[in-house]
Design a protein around this motif. Structure first.
Motif, PDB file in Angstrom:
ATOM      1  N   PHE A   5       5.574  -1.729   3.991  1.00 32.19           N
ATOM      2  CA  PHE A   5       4.194  -1.379   4.461  1.00 32.19           C
ATOM      3  C   PHE A   5       3.587  -0.055   3.845  1.00 32.19           C
ATOM      4  CE2 PHE A   5       5.632  -4.268   7.913  1.00 32.19           C
ATOM      5  CZ  PHE A   5       4.621  -5.091   8.266  1.00 32.19           C
ATOM      6  N   ALA A   6       2.903  -0.134   3.046  1.00 28.72           N
ATOM      7  CA  ALA A   6       2.286   0.981   1.903  1.00 28.72           C
ATOM      8  C   ALA A   6       0.683   1.176   2.070  1.00 28.72           C
ATOM      9  CB  ALA A   6       3.014   0.806   0.933  1.00 28.72           C
ATOM     10  N   GLU A   7       0.528   2.565   1.624  1.00 29.04           N
ATOM     11  CA  GLU A   7      -0.926   2.618   1.253  1.00 29.04           C
ATOM     12  C   GLU A   7      -1.353   2.050   0.029  1.00 29.04           C
ATOM     13  OE1 GLU A   7      -3.689   6.612  -0.015  1.00 29.04           O
ATOM     14  OE2 GLU A   7      -1.392   6.702   0.587  1.00 29.04           O
ATOM     15  N   ASN A   8      -2.474   1.454   0.097  1.00 26.95           N
ATOM     16  CA  ASN A   8      -2.850   0.672  -1.014  1.00 26.95           C
ATOM     17  C   ASN A   8      -4.268   1.026  -1.328  1.00 26.95           C
ATOM     18  OD1 ASN A   8      -4.436  -2.764  -1.038  1.00 26.95           O
ATOM     19  ND2 ASN A   8      -3.425  -1.714  -2.757  1.00 26.95           N
ATOM     20  N   LEU A  14       1.290   2.917  -2.920  1.00 29.05           N
ATOM     21  CA  LEU A  14       1.974   4.170  -2.962  1.00 29.05           C
ATOM     22  C   LEU A  14       2.882   4.224  -1.950  1.00 29.05           C
ATOM     23  CD1 LEU A  14      -1.276   6.554  -3.402  1.00 29.05           C
ATOM     24  CD2 LEU A  14       0.264   5.576  -5.312  1.00 29.05           C
ATOM     25  N   ILE A  15       4.124   4.264  -2.251  1.00 29.56           N
ATOM     26  CA  ILE A  15       5.312   4.444  -1.507  1.00 29.56           C
ATOM     27  C   ILE A  15       5.998   5.737  -1.258  1.00 29.56           C
ATOM     28  CG2 ILE A  15       7.610   3.245  -0.729  1.00 29.56           C
ATOM     29  CD1 ILE A  15       6.648   0.951  -2.621  1.00 29.56           C
ATOM     30  N   LYS A  16       6.190   6.340   0.041  1.00 28.99           N
ATOM     31  CA  LYS A  16       6.574   7.639   0.373  1.00 28.99           C
ATOM     32  C   LYS A  16       7.546   7.693   1.349  1.00 28.99           C
ATOM     33  CE  LYS A  16       1.809   9.247  -0.720  1.00 28.99           C
ATOM     34  NZ  LYS A  16       0.588   9.985  -0.107  1.00 28.99           N
ATOM     35  N   VAL A  38       2.722  -4.652   1.592  1.00 29.80           N
ATOM     36  CA  VAL A  38       1.874  -4.895   2.826  1.00 29.80           C
ATOM     37  C   VAL A  38       0.908  -3.763   3.039  1.00 29.80           C
ATOM     38  CG1 VAL A  38       1.365  -5.990   4.781  1.00 29.80           C
ATOM     39  CG2 VAL A  38       3.602  -6.626   3.889  1.00 29.80           C
ATOM     40  N   ASN A  39      -0.451  -4.010   3.154  1.00 27.02           N
ATOM     41  CA  ASN A  39      -1.608  -2.861   3.206  1.00 27.02           C
ATOM     42  C   ASN A  39      -2.038  -3.077   4.599  1.00 27.02           C
ATOM     43  OD1 ASN A  39      -3.550  -5.007   3.294  1.00 27.02           O
ATOM     44  ND2 ASN A  39      -4.282  -4.646   1.247  1.00 27.02           N
ATOM     45  N   SER A  40      -2.812  -2.308   5.027  1.00 25.55           N
ATOM     46  CA  SER A  40      -3.456  -2.115   6.325  1.00 25.55           C
ATOM     47  C   SER A  40      -4.172  -3.249   6.994  1.00 25.55           C
ATOM     48  CB  SER A  40      -4.165  -0.792   6.561  1.00 25.55           C
ATOM     49  OG  SER A  40      -5.074  -0.486   5.749  1.00 25.55           O
ATOM     50  N   HIS A 138       9.555 -10.269   7.297  1.00 27.91           N
ATOM     51  CA  HIS A 138       8.566 -10.575   6.350  1.00 27.91           C
ATOM     52  C   HIS A 138       7.492 -10.684   7.289  1.00 27.91           C
ATOM     53  CE1 HIS A 138      10.645 -11.619   2.233  1.00 27.91           C
ATOM     54  NE2 HIS A 138      11.175 -10.830   3.076  1.00 27.91           N
ATOM     55  N   ARG A 139       6.951  -9.957   8.243  1.00 29.33           N
ATOM     56  CA  ARG A 139       5.679  -9.825   8.893  1.00 29.33           C
ATOM     57  C   ARG A 139       4.566  -9.229   8.004  1.00 29.33           C
ATOM     58  NH1 ARG A 139       6.111  -9.541  14.603  1.00 29.33           N
ATOM     59  NH2 ARG A 139       3.829  -9.439  14.430  1.00 29.33           N
ATOM     60  N   ALA A 140       3.384  -9.623   8.361  1.00 31.53           N
ATOM     61  CA  ALA A 140       2.220  -8.687   7.642  1.00 31.53           C
ATOM     62  C   ALA A 140       1.552  -7.847   8.781  1.00 31.53           C
ATOM     63  CB  ALA A 140       1.125 -10.011   7.140  1.00 31.53           C
ATOM     64  N   VAL A 141       2.053  -8.156   9.936  1.00 27.81           N
ATOM     65  CA  VAL A 141       1.691  -7.119  11.138  1.00 27.81           C
ATOM     66  C   VAL A 141       2.740  -6.095  11.469  1.00 27.81           C
ATOM     67  CG1 VAL A 141       0.815  -6.892  13.507  1.00 27.81           C
ATOM     68  CG2 VAL A 141      -0.189  -8.694  11.876  1.00 27.81           C
ATOM     69  N   LEU A 142       2.432  -4.818  11.476  1.00 23.52           N
ATOM     70  CA  LEU A 142       2.965  -3.863  11.901  1.00 23.52           C
ATOM     71  C   LEU A 142       2.931  -3.650  13.473  1.00 23.52           C
ATOM     72  CD1 LEU A 142       5.283  -1.785  11.195  1.00 23.52           C
ATOM     73  CD2 LEU A 142       3.531  -0.431  10.423  1.00 23.52           C
TER      74      LEU A 142
END
Length: 248
Positions: A5-8, A14-16, A38-40, A138-142
Motif C-alpha cells: 500500500f503506497a502513495e500514488n 512512492l514507497i517509504k 495499491v493506492n488510497s 492481496h487485499r485492496a482494502v487496508l
C-alpha cells in the motif's frame, strides 16, 4: 509478487519507511523488479521499480489490474478485549478472511484493562499487523483498527450499520441455529454488517440485552462453544461462503 500500500501520484508510486526497508533489505529487490502497489482509492497496479534513493523507492505503473478481492458486504469485527496476543491473531486472520474494520470493545468481563498511556503504541502495532496481512492476502482494502470503545460508544457507532449481530453462547447452548443465516440473507451486496464477540468470559446478560434493545440480533454460532479468537473467524468464513461460494 509482493504487494504494498503506497502513495500514488499519477503513474508513480512512492514507497517509504517499513516497506522501503522490506523491499531493499529483506527482499533485496533491484531496479526493474516488479511489485504490486495499491493506492488510497483501492486501485491495484503492477509496477516496475524505477529508482531507489536513500529512503524512498519510485515504482512506475506497468499495468492497472482489474479484479475484486473484497467481500461483497462490509464486515466490522468488534472484539471484547482478550488476553495476550489473541486480538493480534483476530486482526491478522480476520484481515485475511476479508474483514473491513476491527473495533476492540471494553467488555465487563475483559480481564485486560486498557492502558490509555500505551494506546498509541498498541494501536500502531495492531494496524501494522492488519497492513501486513492485507498485503499478504492481496487485499485492496487496508482494514482499520480503532481505539477500544465502551458499550455506549459501540451502540452509538452501530447506528451506521445495516445489520448488527452479537454472538451469544447462551443462544448456542439453547440450540438456536437460524438467526445468523437470517441475518446474512437479509443483507444485500454493498451493505454493512457489525458483529460483536465477547472476551474469554463471554458477554454478560445485561450487555446482550442492551445490544438487543438497540437493534442487535443475538446469534448462536453452531452447536459448539468457540473461543473468543475463533468466533470472528467462523463468522467471516460464513459470510464468505454465503456471498462468494453459495450464490455463484
Amino acid at each position: 509478487m509482493q504487494r504494498y500500500f503506497a502513495e500514488n501520484i499519477e503513474d508513480t508510486f512512492l514507497i517509504k519507511e517499513d516497506d522501503f526497508h522490506h523491499i531493499t533489505r529483506v527482499m533485496r529487490m533491484k531496479l526493474g523488479d516488479e511489485i504490486y502497489c495499491v493506492n488510497s482509492n483501492q486501485q491495484t497496479a503492477r509496477c516496475s521499480i524505477e529508482n531507489i534513493t536513500e529512503n524512498e523507492i519510485e515504482a512506475k505503473v506497468v499495468q492497472w489490474v482489474e479484479g475484486d478481492m473484497e467481500l461483497p458486504v462490509t464486515v466490522t469485527i468488534v472484539s471484547g478485549l482478550p488476553k495476550g496476543d489473541k486480538l493480534e491473531w483476530i486482526i491478522q486472520k480476520g484481515t485475511e478472511l476479508g474483514a473491513h474494520e476491527f473495533i476492540p470493545f471494553i467488555a465487563s468481563r475483559s480481564i485486560v484493562k486498557w492502558d490509555a498511556k500505551k494506546s498509541d503504541k498498541k494501536i500502531s502495532r495492531w494496524n501494522k499487523i492488519a497492513k501486513e496481512a492485507a498485503e499478504q492476502s492481496h487485499r485492496a482494502v487496508l482494514p482499520n483498527v480503532s481505539t477500544p470503545v465502551s458499550v455506549k460508544e459501540l451502540i452509538k457507532k452501530a447506528a451506521e450499520y445495516d445489520v448488527k449481530i452479537v454472538a451469544y453462547e447462551e443462544e448456542a447452548k439453547l440450540g438456536e441455529t437460524a438467526n445468523l443465516a437470517k441475518a446474512l440473507s437479509s443483507l444485500n451486496k454493498g451493505q454493512t454488517l457489525l458483529a460483536v464477540f465477547g472476551p474469554e468470559g463471554g458477554l454478560t446478560d445485561s450487555e446482550v440485552e442492551l445490544l438487543m434493545e438497540n437493534g442487535f440480533i443475538a446469534c448462536g454460532l453452531g452447536p459448539r462453544i468457540l473461543r473468543t479468537e475463533t468466533a470472528p473467524l467462523y463468522l467471516l468464513s460464513a459470510v464468505s461462503y454465503h456471498f462468494e461460494l453459495l450464490n455463484r
